[in-house]
Design a protein around this motif. Structure first.
Motif, PDB file in Angstrom:
ATOM      1  N   SER A 597       0.844  -1.192   0.000  1.00  0.00           N
ATOM      2  CA  SER A 597       0.000   0.000   0.000  1.00  0.00           C
ATOM      3  C   SER A 597       0.881   1.244   0.000  1.00  0.00           C
ATOM      4  N   TYR A 598       0.710   2.081  -1.019  1.00  0.00           N
ATOM      5  CA  TYR A 598       1.519   3.305  -1.165  1.00  0.00           C
ATOM      6  C   TYR A 598       0.776   4.540  -0.691  1.00  0.00           C
ATOM      7  N   ARG A 599      -0.572   4.449  -0.633  1.00  0.00           N
ATOM      8  CA  ARG A 599      -1.361   5.644  -0.330  1.00  0.00           C
ATOM      9  C   ARG A 599      -1.035   6.181   1.057  1.00  0.00           C
ATOM     10  N   SER A 600      -1.065   5.265   2.045  1.00  0.00           N
ATOM     11  CA  SER A 600      -1.024   5.712   3.435  1.00  0.00           C
ATOM     12  C   SER A 600       0.367   5.570   4.033  1.00  0.00           C
ATOM     13  N   THR A 601       0.558   6.256   5.156  1.00  0.00           N
ATOM     14  CA  THR A 601       1.823   6.104   5.892  1.00  0.00           C
ATOM     15  C   THR A 601       1.871   4.708   6.498  1.00  0.00           C
ATOM     16  N   LYS A 602       3.046   4.329   6.961  1.00  0.00           N
ATOM     17  CA  LYS A 602       3.218   3.003   7.582  1.00  0.00           C
ATOM     18  C   LYS A 602       2.289   2.878   8.792  1.00  0.00           C
ATOM     19  N   GLU A 603       2.199   3.966   9.577  1.00  0.00           N
ATOM     20  CA  GLU A 603       1.349   3.949  10.787  1.00  0.00           C
ATOM     21  C   GLU A 603      -0.110   3.665  10.433  1.00  0.00           C
ATOM     22  N   LEU A 604      -0.589   4.292   9.348  1.00  0.00           N
ATOM     23  CA  LEU A 604      -1.995   4.105   8.951  1.00  0.00           C
ATOM     24  C   LEU A 604      -2.245   2.711   8.397  1.00  0.00           C
ATOM     25  N   THR A 605      -1.344   2.231   7.539  1.00  0.00           N
ATOM     26  CA  THR A 605      -1.533   0.893   6.943  1.00  0.00           C
ATOM     27  C   THR A 605      -1.478  -0.184   8.017  1.00  0.00           C
ATOM     28  N   ASP A 606      -0.522  -0.069   8.943  1.00  0.00           N
ATOM     29  CA  ASP A 606      -0.409  -1.066  10.020  1.00  0.00           C
ATOM     30  C   ASP A 606      -1.648  -1.066  10.908  1.00  0.00           C
ATOM     31  N   THR A 608      -4.939   0.076   9.818  1.00  0.00           N
ATOM     32  CA  THR A 608      -6.169  -0.306   9.096  1.00  0.00           C
ATOM     33  C   THR A 608      -6.214  -1.797   8.774  1.00  0.00           C
ATOM     34  N   LYS A 609      -5.057  -2.414   8.517  1.00  0.00           N
ATOM     35  CA  LYS A 609      -5.118  -3.835   8.124  1.00  0.00           C
ATOM     36  C   LYS A 609      -5.533  -4.738   9.294  1.00  0.00           C
ATOM     37  N   GLN A 610      -5.431  -4.213  10.528  1.00  0.00           N
ATOM     38  CA  GLN A 610      -5.861  -5.010  11.687  1.00  0.00           C
ATOM     39  C   GLN A 610      -7.387  -5.122  11.765  1.00  0.00           C
ATOM     40  N   ILE A 611      -8.093  -4.198  11.109  1.00  0.00           N
ATOM     41  CA  ILE A 611      -9.564  -4.207  11.158  1.00  0.00           C
ATOM     42  C   ILE A 611     -10.101  -5.459  10.451  1.00  0.00           C
ATOM     43  N   LEU A 612      -9.370  -5.904   9.409  1.00  0.00           N
ATOM     44  CA  LEU A 612      -9.843  -7.039   8.603  1.00  0.00           C
ATOM     45  C   LEU A 612      -9.684  -8.356   9.361  1.00  0.00           C
ATOM     46  N   ARG A 613     -10.724  -9.184   9.274  1.00  0.00           N
ATOM     47  CA  ARG A 613     -10.652 -10.496   9.947  1.00  0.00           C
ATOM     48  C   ARG A 613      -9.758 -11.472   9.158  1.00  0.00           C
ATOM     49  N   GLN A 614     -10.076 -11.613   7.876  1.00  0.00           N
ATOM     50  CA  GLN A 614      -9.268 -12.531   7.054  1.00  0.00           C
ATOM     51  C   GLN A 614      -8.753 -11.771   5.850  1.00  0.00           C
ATOM     52  N   GLY A 615      -8.241 -10.591   6.103  1.00  0.00           N
ATOM     53  CA  GLY A 615      -7.802  -9.732   4.991  1.00  0.00           C
ATOM     54  C   GLY A 615      -6.634 -10.325   4.248  1.00  0.00           C
ATOM     55  N   GLU A 616      -6.531  -9.955   2.943  1.00  0.00           N
ATOM     56  CA  GLU A 616      -5.371 -10.381   2.164  1.00  0.00           C
ATOM     57  C   GLU A 616      -4.125  -9.743   2.784  1.00  0.00           C
ATOM     58  N   LYS A 617      -2.987 -10.333   2.472  1.00  0.00           N
ATOM     59  CA  LYS A 617      -1.721  -9.810   3.010  1.00  0.00           C
ATOM     60  C   LYS A 617      -1.503  -8.367   2.506  1.00  0.00           C
ATOM     61  N   GLN A 748     -19.377   3.870  23.799  1.00  0.00           N
ATOM     62  CA  GLN A 748     -18.606   2.631  23.634  1.00  0.00           C
ATOM     63  C   GLN A 748     -18.090   2.466  22.212  1.00  0.00           C
ATOM     64  N   LEU A 749     -16.824   2.075  22.084  1.00  0.00           N
ATOM     65  CA  LEU A 749     -16.203   1.887  20.764  1.00  0.00           C
ATOM     66  C   LEU A 749     -16.755   0.628  20.099  1.00  0.00           C
ATOM     67  N   SER A 750     -16.841   0.645  18.764  1.00  0.00           N
ATOM     68  CA  SER A 750     -17.317  -0.526  18.010  1.00  0.00           C
ATOM     69  C   SER A 750     -16.464  -1.755  18.330  1.00  0.00           C
ATOM     70  N   PRO A 751     -17.114  -2.908  18.547  1.00  0.00           N
ATOM     71  CA  PRO A 751     -16.360  -4.146  18.828  1.00  0.00           C
ATOM     72  C   PRO A 751     -15.492  -4.589  17.630  1.00  0.00           C
ATOM     73  N   ASN A 755      -9.553  -6.160  18.012  1.00  0.00           N
ATOM     74  CA  ASN A 755      -8.266  -6.849  17.827  1.00  0.00           C
ATOM     75  C   ASN A 755      -7.069  -5.912  17.647  1.00  0.00           C
ATOM     76  N   LEU A 756      -7.244  -4.632  17.937  1.00  0.00           N
ATOM     77  CA  LEU A 756      -6.160  -3.674  17.668  1.00  0.00           C
ATOM     78  C   LEU A 756      -5.010  -3.816  18.655  1.00  0.00           C
ATOM     79  N   ASP A 757      -3.801  -3.701  18.134  1.00  0.00           N
ATOM     80  CA  ASP A 757      -2.599  -3.637  18.971  1.00  0.00           C
ATOM     81  C   ASP A 757      -2.553  -2.222  19.563  1.00  0.00           C
ATOM     82  N   LYS A 758      -2.450  -2.144  20.907  1.00  0.00           N
ATOM     83  CA  LYS A 758      -2.495  -0.832  21.595  1.00  0.00           C
ATOM     84  C   LYS A 758      -1.348   0.101  21.179  1.00  0.00           C
ATOM     85  N   ASN A 759      -0.285  -0.463  20.620  1.00  0.00           N
ATOM     86  CA  ASN A 759       0.860   0.378  20.218  1.00  0.00           C
ATOM     87  C   ASN A 759       0.637   1.065  18.876  1.00  0.00           C
ATOM     88  N   THR A 760      -0.482   0.729  18.187  1.00  0.00           N
ATOM     89  CA  THR A 760      -0.658   1.272  16.825  1.00  0.00           C
ATOM     90  C   THR A 760      -1.578   2.496  16.779  1.00  0.00           C
TER      91      THR A 760
END
Length: 764
Positions: A597-606, A608-617, A748-751, A755-760
């Protein structure tokens, strides 16, 4: 004596090339003016040199030849002018940034060569190329290979060269602002420079930074189906626009932009990409949304819009899945074939008396089924029309004796009567003959309406036919395999019938409805379209894709999208590729996956991809920016206060912001609240709006394919996002951001964020 640096040498070369470009521009300006004045002169004196003599055959032949010669000369001047004008527009594009790369290479047994690559070709007066078009075969080595042996496809077959240098330039107003040598396809430094530019309301060309995987997509000429699965921001849409430009260059003379069609997600997106091809000197192709493609063919009905589709919560998912499938497409095909034997529904053709049909539907049915079994649907409809038109001609005479005709003649004034005569001084042997003449004229004029109805297939009952097909579905398909009972299906058919009464049709019905109409009427498909592009493929159904393939039987298809972003088809998108591949020859199907992914910064891509359950690599490109921030507030007022603070911060940093809500209603409320607080923002409520500078507010389904410096995801609370199938929607919203992402919620935040890593991310 100070030794010249590499950059000084390159600047000197650039100055020389720019000097030659300027000289050529001056020459072209002169030749354009000359060609224009010659054409005007020829036009002004067109008849001076002609002896217009029509006395004898030979002299009129001379006249014709003379006119033909003059016309040819005019045509030649016109062609010369157009050719020069095209060259001039290329030079104007090259004037600002003549080239962006240099490649040094050597073919076996040949001298070393150096080439420069730019947006267009430019040669000196001896036809020695000073700049090569990025689409030229040799330019491919710049995009594809590292230093060393590289292979590329030349017109006379595969060629291998040894590449010794790959240099990239950043040029502004004729000055090299930066240059670097690299061993990679495109150096990270070059990409960073381009990616760090601020977003705008228009997509830009990516010619300077095409990656190796993207180059495979752009230059693929062998596949009947090229399927591109790309993560959000992986440059798939950009690569496709360059692909169109490449094909128009590669097949110039045989392929024009009108032979290429692109289906895009919405009108906003069309507006966003409209400058990419003209930037490269090509005309835009035919571009439309699937909704426009189908709705223009049913003027009497309202086709469900993007907004209605997104907001519709009543649709039974099992029934929707069946109607969207290839099984349903094949069922329509089988049903239509069965109509060759019986079951076709017809309508009376009315002329003057609604109670007494001019052509009775039973009579039309008798004609339709009177032809033997060699007559297929298209032949039957054509032959039926011929029979009805022939019968119509025989009915002119009897109709002239009807009372309505003599009443019409009596009611005409002199001016209306004069219009009916062949000429003003027309004579008749008797008044009876004159009356008969007028009667025939009136009847023929009136019967044109009947002929029009026949030619427009108005004797077919297409709505009734589609409902008859739906009622026949339980005999054609085993509904239990789709978890549908017969009662549920019959109830659904009644709902469709009611929609028709209200002049409405759903997206899940419009494609089968039109496909049935096309099969029944033998409507000709479009054989002229050579390439079809479909963007955001994950929101298409297998039925829609099969219908597009039926419409453009000779076209090669390029389909691209991100199966992680399916907003309308949800989980069905996972099986989409399997279903599509059944429509094409597997040997002529190529699948390319873009994972970076070229659009977003590393912080954003790392993040957003956690939101996906079975997202492609998905891999992040190493570009730095702030971590996404969550703003938890106790009530709506607190949410709006947080939004205002974020917008002020973004404005100070000169970032373009999009506030993306889930629904249109929410977008409207945010817009009203910001107005009260004197914050300037533009509400994008429909796909037909233009994108403008400044802060935008839009519902999620209109953000497809777009990108912004900063995104505010509005109200990502549990109340709004709690269904598992909303995961892809949330991913689509958050992945529109290039540099900064803020997420606001209350209570309350959406469930879906569990699965988010607190460091991201950070909390504010």
């Amino acid at each position: 004596m100070v030794k010249e640096t590499e950059q000084q040498k390159e600047q000197k070369h650039l100055d020389d090339v720019l000097g030659l470009i300027k000289t050529r521009q001056g020459q072209l300006d002169k030749s354009i003016n000359r060609a224009q004045s010659e054409a005007q002169n020829l036009n002004a004196h067109f008849f001076d040199d002609l002896k217009l003599d029509y006395d004898g055959y030979s002299t009129s032949m001379d006249t014709a030849l003379s006119i033909h010669q003059q016309q040819q000369m005019l045509q030649e001047r016109q062609n010369a002018w157009q050719h020069s004008a095209k060259q001039l527009s290329t030079l104007k594009r090259l004037e600002k940034k003549p080239y962006f790369a240099r490649v040094d290479f050597q073919e076996k047994g040949e001298d070393p060569e150096t080439i420069y690559i730019g947006l267009g070709s430019f040669a000196d007066k001896d036809d020695h190329f000073l700049i090569y078009d990025w689409r030229a075969p040799i330019s491919s080595i710049y995009y594809d290979g590292k230093l060393g042996e590289v292979t590329y496809n030349a017109p006379d077959g595969e060629q291998t060269v040894n590449m010794t240098k790959k240099r990239q330039f950043l040029i502004e107003d004729g000055k090299i602002t930066n240059m670097f040598d690299t061993n990679e396809s495109i150096g990270d430094q070059m990409l960073l420079n381009v990616l760090n530019e601020k977003s705008s309301t228009q997509m830009k060309s990516i010619v300077t930074t095409i990656q190796r995987e993207q180059n495979k997509i752009i230059r693929n000429t062998s596949a009947d189906l090229l399927f591109v699965q790309g993560a959000a921001g992986s440059g798939k849409t950009s690569a496709i626009m360059q692909r169109v430009a490449y094909l128009l260059y590669r097949y110039r003379g045989n392929l024009t932009s009108s032979d290429v069609i692109m289906f895009s997600p919405n009108q906003l997106f069309n507006d966003y990409v409209k400058n990419v091809l003209p930037e490269m000197g090509e005309q835009n192709m035919v571009q439309m949304t699937y909704w426009q493609f189908v709705s223009r063919r049913v003027p009497g009905m309202d086709v469900e819009t993007l907004f209605e589709q997104f907001e519709d919560k009543k649709q039974d998912s099992h029934i929707a899945n069946l109607k969207d499938s290839l099984t349903f497409f094949n069922a329509v095909t089988r049903y239509a074939n069965h109509l060759e034997k019986n079951g076709m529904l017809f309508r009376n053709i009315i002329f003057k008396d609604p109670k007494k049909p001019f052509y009775d539907k039973e009579k039309i049915k008798e004609i339709y089924y009177s032809f033997n079994e060699n007559y297929h649907l298209r032949n039957r409809i054509e032959t039926t029309k011929e029979a009805l038109i022939s019968s119509l001609n025989h009915r002119v005479e009897p109709e002239t004796r009807k009372a309505w005709v003599s009443r019409t003649i009596e009611s005409l004034d002199q001016e209306q009567l004069n219009k009916l005569y062949d000429r003003p001084d027309q004579e008749f042997e008797s008044s009876a003959k004159e009356e008969h003449f007028l009667a025939r004229k009136i009847v023929i004029n009136q019967l044109k309406k009947v002929a029009r109805k026949i030619n427009q297939n108005r004797f077919l009952n297409i709505r009734g036919q589609y409902l008859a097909f739906l009622r026949a579905v339980p005999k054609l398909i085993d509904l239990s395999k789709w978890n549908i009972t017969e009662d549920q299906w019959h109830e659904h058919v009644e709902q469709v019938k009611q929609s028709f009464i209200d002049h409405k049709i759903k997206m899940s019905d419009i494609s089968p409805y039109l496909y049935l109409y096309d099969l029944v009427t033998g409507r000709r498909t479009d054989y002229s379209m050579r390439y079809a592009f479909i963007d955001e493929i994950q929101d298409y159904t297998p039925f829609q894709l099969a219908y597009l393939k039926y419409n453009f039987p000779r076209a090669k298809f390029t389909m691209l999208g991100d199966l992680n972003q399916a907003i309308f088809t949800k989980d069905e998108s996972k099986t989409l590729l399997g279903q599509i591949s059944k429509l094409f020859d597997p040997k002529k199907t190529d699948v390319v996956q873009l994972t970076k992914s070229y659009r977003s910064t590393k912080e954003l891509t790392d993040f957003t991809k956690q939101i996906l359950r079975q997202g492609e690599k998905i891999e992040a490109f190493d570009r730095q920016g702030p971590k996404p921030a969550f703003y938890k507030r106790d009530d709506k007022n607190g949410e709006y206060d947080a939004l205002v603070d974020i917008l002020k911060e973004n404005d100070e940093a000169k970032l373009t912001t999009a506030i993306i809500t889930k629904t249109l209603e929410q977008a409207q409320k945010v817009s009203e609240e910001l107005k009260k607080r004197n914050i300037k923002a533009t509400l994008v409520a429909s796909a037909n709006q233009r994108l403008v500078e400044g802060t935008l507010i839009m519902p999620s389904y209109l953000a497809k394919g777009l990108e912004f410096d900063a995104v505010v995801a509005w109200d990502v609370s549990k109340d709004d996002y709690h269904e598992l199938d909303e995961t892809q929607l949330l991913y689509t919203i958050t992945s529109r951001a290039m540099y900064k992402l803020d997420l606001i919620y209350k209570n309350q935040l959406s469930p879906l964020f569990d699965n988010l890593d607190k460091n991201t991310y950070v909390n504010k």
